[in-house]
Design a protein around this motif. Structure first.
Motif, mmCIF file in Angstrom:
data_model
loop_
_atom_site.group_PDB
_atom_site.id
_atom_site.type_symbol
_atom_site.label_atom_id
_atom_site.label_comp_id
_atom_site.label_asym_id
_atom_site.label_seq_id
_atom_site.Cartn_x
_atom_site.Cartn_y
_atom_site.Cartn_z
ATOM 1 N N CYS A 63 -6.729 2.528 4.293
ATOM 2 C CA CYS A 63 -6.286 3.854 3.815
ATOM 3 C C CYS A 63 -7.265 4.486 2.826
ATOM 4 C CB CYS A 63 -4.920 3.730 3.149
ATOM 5 S SG CYS A 63 -3.592 3.392 4.312
ATOM 6 N N CYS A 94 -4.632 -0.003 0.491
ATOM 7 C CA CYS A 94 -5.323 -0.980 1.333
ATOM 8 C C CYS A 94 -6.660 -0.386 1.783
ATOM 9 C CB CYS A 94 -4.449 -1.372 2.522
ATOM 10 S SG CYS A 94 -4.362 -0.127 3.819
ATOM 11 N N CYS A 149 0.862 -1.185 0.000
ATOM 12 C CA CYS A 149 0.000 0.000 0.000
ATOM 13 C C CYS A 149 0.901 1.238 0.000
ATOM 14 C CB CYS A 149 -0.902 0.006 1.236
ATOM 15 S SG CYS A 149 -1.773 1.579 1.450
ATOM 16 N N ARG A 203 0.245 4.202 0.749
ATOM 17 C CA ARG A 203 -0.033 5.189 1.797
ATOM 18 C C ARG A 203 0.533 4.784 3.157
ATOM 19 N NH1 ARG A 203 -6.079 7.401 0.103
ATOM 20 N NH2 ARG A 203 -5.340 8.453 -1.778
ATOM 21 N N CYS A 204 0.344 3.498 3.537
ATOM 22 C CA CYS A 204 0.805 3.095 4.878
ATOM 23 C C CYS A 204 1.965 2.100 4.819
ATOM 24 C CB CYS A 204 -0.339 2.516 5.693
ATOM 25 S SG CYS A 204 -0.952 0.953 5.045
HETATM 26 ZN ZN ZN Z 1 -2.687 1.438 3.543
#
Ligand code: ZN
Length: 255
Positions: free
Chosen positions: A187, A184, A161, A163-164
């Motif tokens: 997120c 994911c 992912c 973002r995270c």
């Molecule tokens: Zn994520």
């Protein structure tokens, strides 16, 4: 003048005057060409039924200095998108033909003129072969879209992912169009969701041949999720919707 003979896929044909046709075709060795097929409407000896989209055949053509259009003398078909048509209903044959038109339109949009792209040719030829063998058209279409975007290096990654940083989006993913990325579920706030089954299809598609994708019994729901995600990605990259994609949807049997 230079004479060429090459394995090629017919992508598109349109009228040119009374009897001639312009044929857009993708050669295995020298990329996409546009040719004038003189008297194509009448000459079944030289073209027969060979000018249907996604027909694979031996193309004989002549290039002249400083001319964009080549002269297409002949196409000897080796494989047509509905194959022998054995045991196919008319509806199945119609769906195979509309998908052939869709795949050919995508190849036409993606292939630049005259730039060799053997991998694109091989993808188109293998998908045409699986279509001719009567494989499941929806799975084949999602497979083709995935690989087309992948060969261009624009299919969003599924290994992490963005973002995270969470690794491997196995249990599902969400397409964020603006980022052209899968993230994911934790997120995502909105976006096109792919179920674990849809992500599983993509993971398998990396190693499958088109024939294997067409044989795999994939349920309709994950294929529908992938269709929506892929059409978003394709529209982003081409900056338009494809006409043939709409025709394919209109011809789909009601669930
Ligand atoms: Zn994520």
């Amino acid at each position: 003048m230079h004479n060429y003979s090459a394995d090629a896929l017919v992508l598109r044909t349109y009228r040119y005057g009374e009897a001639d046709r312009i044929v857009v075709f993708l050669t295995e060795d020298r990329g996409k060409k546009r040719g004038v097929a003189k008297n194509a409407a009448a000459s079944r000896r030289r073209f027969g039924a060979a000018l249907e989209p996604l027909t694979r055949g031996r193309a004989t053509y002549v290039e002249r200095e400083n001319r964009e259009l080549v002269r297409l003398d002949r196409v000897e078909p080796r494989q047509t998108p509905i194959g022998a048509g054995d045991g196919r209903t008319l509806d199945d044959a119609a769906r195979a033909l509309t998908h052939a038109g869709y795949f050919a339109e995508l190849l036409d949009e993606w292939a630049p003129d005259g730039l060799p792209n053997e991998r694109l040719f091989r993808l188109g030829a293998a998908v045409g072969e699986a279509l001719a063998a009567g494989g499941a058209v929806d799975a084949l279409a999602r497979y083709f879209e995935f690989w087309l975007l992948r060969l261009e290096g624009v299919y969003p990654a599924l290994d992490r992912c963005p973002r995270c940083g969470r690794p491997a989006l196995h249990d599902g993913a969400v397409l964020i169009s603006a980022d052209r990325a899968y993230v994911c579920e934790a997120c995502a706030h909105g976006g096109q969701r792919l179920s674990a089954a849809a992500v599983g299809f993509l993971r398998s598609a990396v190693r499958w041949t088109p024939a294997e994708a067409a044989r795999a019994a994939i349920p309709a729901a994950p294929l529908r999720e992938l269709e929506t995600a892929h059409h978003l990605l394709i529209a982003l990259h081409l900056e338009k919707d494809l006409r043939s994609a709409r025709v394919v949807k209109e011809l789909r049997p009601e669930p």
